[in-house]
Design a protein around this motif. Structure first.
Motif, PDB file in Angstrom:
ATOM      1  N   ASP A 190     -17.740  51.468 -11.368  1.00  0.00           N
ATOM      2  CA  ASP A 190     -16.862  50.266 -11.194  1.00  0.00           C
ATOM      3  C   ASP A 190     -15.762  49.723 -11.337  1.00  0.00           C
ATOM      4  O   ASP A 190     -14.829  49.912  -9.936  1.00  0.00           O
ATOM      5  CB  ASP A 190     -18.462  49.801 -10.955  1.00  0.00           C
ATOM      6  N   LEU A 191     -15.312  50.647 -12.244  1.00  0.00           N
ATOM      7  CA  LEU A 191     -14.252  49.987 -13.264  1.00  0.00           C
ATOM      8  C   LEU A 191     -13.241  50.428 -12.613  1.00  0.00           C
ATOM      9  O   LEU A 191     -11.675  49.848 -12.620  1.00  0.00           O
ATOM     10  CB  LEU A 191     -14.081  50.110 -14.367  1.00  0.00           C
ATOM     11  N   ARG A 235      -7.929  49.883  -6.281  1.00  0.00           N
ATOM     12  CA  ARG A 235      -7.526  48.641  -5.732  1.00  0.00           C
ATOM     13  C   ARG A 235      -6.686  47.792  -6.269  1.00  0.00           C
ATOM     14  O   ARG A 235      -5.634  47.050  -6.086  1.00  0.00           O
ATOM     15  CB  ARG A 235      -8.959  47.922  -5.977  1.00  0.00           C
ATOM     16  N   MET A 236      -6.739  47.461  -7.517  1.00  0.00           N
ATOM     17  CA  MET A 236      -5.617  47.000  -7.760  1.00  0.00           C
ATOM     18  C   MET A 236      -4.438  47.099  -8.440  1.00  0.00           C
ATOM     19  O   MET A 236      -3.632  46.585  -8.071  1.00  0.00           O
ATOM     20  CB  MET A 236      -6.206  45.435  -9.452  1.00  0.00           C
ATOM     21  N   SER A 237      -4.292  48.536  -8.289  1.00  0.00           N
ATOM     22  CA  SER A 237      -2.734  48.879  -8.575  1.00  0.00           C
ATOM     23  C   SER A 237      -2.830  49.344  -7.474  1.00  0.00           C
ATOM     24  O   SER A 237      -1.303  48.408  -7.025  1.00  0.00           O
ATOM     25  CB  SER A 237      -3.101  50.502  -8.786  1.00  0.00           C
ATOM     26  N   ARG A 238      -3.179  48.902  -6.068  1.00  0.00           N
ATOM     27  CA  ARG A 238      -2.513  48.833  -4.765  1.00  0.00           C
ATOM     28  C   ARG A 238      -2.374  47.839  -4.121  1.00  0.00           C
ATOM     29  O   ARG A 238      -1.258  47.714  -4.198  1.00  0.00           O
ATOM     30  CB  ARG A 238      -3.594  49.148  -3.741  1.00  0.00           C
ATOM     31  N   PHE A 242      -5.430  43.452 -13.640  1.00  0.00           N
ATOM     32  CA  PHE A 242      -4.993  44.747 -14.480  1.00  0.00           C
ATOM     33  C   PHE A 242      -5.450  45.102 -15.380  1.00  0.00           C
ATOM     34  O   PHE A 242      -5.781  46.531 -16.382  1.00  0.00           O
ATOM     35  CB  PHE A 242      -3.409  45.369 -13.691  1.00  0.00           C
ATOM     36  N   ASP A 243      -4.746  43.899 -16.589  1.00  0.00           N
ATOM     37  CA  ASP A 243      -5.250  44.466 -17.990  1.00  0.00           C
ATOM     38  C   ASP A 243      -6.586  44.638 -18.838  1.00  0.00           C
ATOM     39  O   ASP A 243      -7.198  45.740 -19.460  1.00  0.00           O
ATOM     40  CB  ASP A 243      -4.606  43.739 -18.851  1.00  0.00           C
ATOM     41  N   ASP A 244      -7.324  43.421 -17.874  1.00  0.00           N
ATOM     42  CA  ASP A 244      -8.652  43.591 -18.078  1.00  0.00           C
ATOM     43  C   ASP A 244      -9.665  44.646 -18.069  1.00  0.00           C
ATOM     44  O   ASP A 244     -10.249  45.232 -18.491  1.00  0.00           O
ATOM     45  CB  ASP A 244      -9.438  41.831 -17.635  1.00  0.00           C
ATOM     46  N   ILE A 245      -9.194  45.077 -16.808  1.00  0.00           N
ATOM     47  CA  ILE A 245      -9.663  45.977 -16.037  1.00  0.00           C
ATOM     48  C   ILE A 245      -9.959  47.698 -16.969  1.00  0.00           C
ATOM     49  O   ILE A 245     -10.540  48.020 -17.617  1.00  0.00           O
ATOM     50  CB  ILE A 245      -9.566  46.700 -14.714  1.00  0.00           C
ATOM     51  N   LEU A 246      -8.634  47.803 -16.897  1.00  0.00           N
ATOM     52  CA  LEU A 246      -7.664  48.747 -18.475  1.00  0.00           C
ATOM     53  C   LEU A 246      -9.192  48.475 -19.735  1.00  0.00           C
ATOM     54  O   LEU A 246      -9.443  49.628 -20.615  1.00  0.00           O
ATOM     55  CB  LEU A 246      -6.510  48.676 -18.708  1.00  0.00           C
ATOM     56  N   VAL A 247      -8.762  47.198 -20.470  1.00  0.00           N
ATOM     57  CA  VAL A 247      -9.700  47.122 -21.650  1.00  0.00           C
ATOM     58  C   VAL A 247     -10.627  47.194 -21.349  1.00  0.00           C
ATOM     59  O   VAL A 247     -11.668  48.035 -22.350  1.00  0.00           O
ATOM     60  CB  VAL A 247      -9.395  45.190 -22.117  1.00  0.00           C
ATOM     61  N   ALA A 248     -11.633  46.817 -20.491  1.00  0.00           N
ATOM     62  CA  ALA A 248     -12.941  47.014 -20.425  1.00  0.00           C
ATOM     63  C   ALA A 248     -13.448  48.906 -20.399  1.00  0.00           C
ATOM     64  O   ALA A 248     -14.312  48.899 -19.939  1.00  0.00           O
ATOM     65  CB  ALA A 248     -13.661  46.460 -18.969  1.00  0.00           C
ATOM     66  N   MET A 296      11.800  36.399 -15.569  1.00  0.00           N
ATOM     67  CA  MET A 296      10.330  36.048 -15.570  1.00  0.00           C
ATOM     68  C   MET A 296       9.482  36.601 -14.303  1.00  0.00           C
ATOM     69  O   MET A 296      10.296  36.229 -13.370  1.00  0.00           O
ATOM     70  CB  MET A 296      10.312  34.922 -15.902  1.00  0.00           C
ATOM     71  N   LEU A 297       8.768  37.360 -14.520  1.00  0.00           N
ATOM     72  CA  LEU A 297       7.683  37.626 -13.511  1.00  0.00           C
ATOM     73  C   LEU A 297       6.665  36.111 -12.867  1.00  0.00           C
ATOM     74  O   LEU A 297       6.979  35.352 -13.754  1.00  0.00           O
ATOM     75  CB  LEU A 297       6.214  38.675 -13.554  1.00  0.00           C
ATOM     76  N   CYS A 298       7.190  36.664 -11.322  1.00  0.00           N
ATOM     77  CA  CYS A 298       6.601  35.594 -11.078  1.00  0.00           C
ATOM     78  C   CYS A 298       4.933  35.622 -11.224  1.00  0.00           C
ATOM     79  O   CYS A 298       3.820  36.167 -11.552  1.00  0.00           O
ATOM     80  CB  CYS A 298       6.417  35.547  -9.557  1.00  0.00           C
ATOM     81  N   ALA A 299       4.172  34.123 -10.458  1.00  0.00           N
ATOM     82  CA  ALA A 299       3.483  33.399 -11.530  1.00  0.00           C
ATOM     83  C   ALA A 299       1.859  34.692 -10.655  1.00  0.00           C
ATOM     84  O   ALA A 299       0.737  34.950 -11.828  1.00  0.00           O
ATOM     85  CB  ALA A 299       3.053  32.466 -11.209  1.00  0.00           C
ATOM     86  N   GLU A 300       2.108  35.030 -10.087  1.00  0.00           N
ATOM     87  CA  GLU A 300       1.483  35.737  -9.016  1.00  0.00           C
ATOM     88  C   GLU A 300       0.870  37.314  -9.227  1.00  0.00           C
ATOM     89  O   GLU A 300      -0.226  37.750  -9.664  1.00  0.00           O
ATOM     90  CB  GLU A 300       1.423  35.905  -7.825  1.00  0.00           C
ATOM     91  N   LEU A 301       2.420  37.411  -9.320  1.00  0.00           N
ATOM     92  CA  LEU A 301       2.433  38.832 -10.026  1.00  0.00           C
ATOM     93  C   LEU A 301       1.854  39.026 -11.730  1.00  0.00           C
ATOM     94  O   LEU A 301       1.126  39.901 -12.554  1.00  0.00           O
ATOM     95  CB  LEU A 301       3.637  39.698 -10.370  1.00  0.00           C
ATOM     96  N   GLU A 302       1.702  37.667 -12.331  1.00  0.00           N
ATOM     97  CA  GLU A 302       0.912  38.093 -13.738  1.00  0.00           C
ATOM     98  C   GLU A 302       0.163  37.251 -13.883  1.00  0.00           C
ATOM     99  O   GLU A 302      -0.275  38.620 -14.499  1.00  0.00           O
ATOM    100  CB  GLU A 302       1.959  37.014 -14.559  1.00  0.00           C
ATOM    101  N   LYS A 303      -0.486  36.544 -12.580  1.00  0.00           N
ATOM    102  CA  LYS A 303      -2.139  37.523 -12.860  1.00  0.00           C
ATOM    103  C   LYS A 303      -2.545  38.423 -12.557  1.00  0.00           C
ATOM    104  O   LYS A 303      -3.458  38.903 -13.337  1.00  0.00           O
ATOM    105  CB  LYS A 303      -2.441  35.659 -11.603  1.00  0.00           C
ATOM    106  N   LEU A 304      -2.246  39.008 -11.659  1.00  0.00           N
ATOM    107  CA  LEU A 304      -2.362  40.326 -11.179  1.00  0.00           C
ATOM    108  C   LEU A 304      -2.363  41.400 -12.237  1.00  0.00           C
ATOM    109  O   LEU A 304      -3.148  41.653 -12.368  1.00  0.00           O
ATOM    110  CB  LEU A 304      -1.752  40.814  -9.871  1.00  0.00           C
ATOM    111  N   GLU A 305      -1.608  41.867 -12.433  1.00  0.00           N
ATOM    112  CA  GLU A 305      -0.977  42.401 -14.310  1.00  0.00           C
ATOM    113  C   GLU A 305      -2.217  41.862 -15.354  1.00  0.00           C
ATOM    114  O   GLU A 305      -2.583  42.531 -15.493  1.00  0.00           O
ATOM    115  CB  GLU A 305       0.318  42.066 -14.589  1.00  0.00           C
ATOM    116  N   ALA A 306      -3.133  40.265 -15.479  1.00  0.00           N
ATOM    117  CA  ALA A 306      -3.331  40.161 -16.714  1.00  0.00           C
ATOM    118  C   ALA A 306      -4.714  40.721 -15.683  1.00  0.00           C
ATOM    119  O   ALA A 306      -5.989  41.211 -16.887  1.00  0.00           O
ATOM    120  CB  ALA A 306      -3.901  38.505 -16.452  1.00  0.00           C
TER     121      ALA A 306
END
Length: 60
Positions: free
Chosen positions: A32-33, A39-42, A13-19, A1-11
């Motif tokens: 901007d996206l 930034r999110m990748s880093r 990141f996914d929002d940016i990809l969808v946008a 299971m991923l840590c909660a912080e990493l799950e939030k960051l990856e969510a």
């Protein structure tokens, strides 16, 4: 299971990809996206390396 912080960051990141898939984006919105994507990748990479008080993020 991923840590909660990493799950939030990856969510976020996914929002940016969808946008980025929106064909109605202006060139400025795309730029901007893309900047947010970089930034999110880093941030995710940094979190993997030292996201917990200087220690690595432990994933299982």
């Amino acid at each position: 299971m991923l840590c909660a912080e990493l799950e939030k960051l990856e969510a976020e990141f996914d929002d940016i990809l969808v946008a980025l898939e929106n064909p109605d984006l202006t060139e400025q919105e795309k730029r901007d996206l893309r900047e947010a994507y970089a930034r999110m990748s880093r941030t995710i990479s940094d979190h993997h390396k030292s996201g917990h008080d200087g220690g690595p993020c432990f994933e299982e």
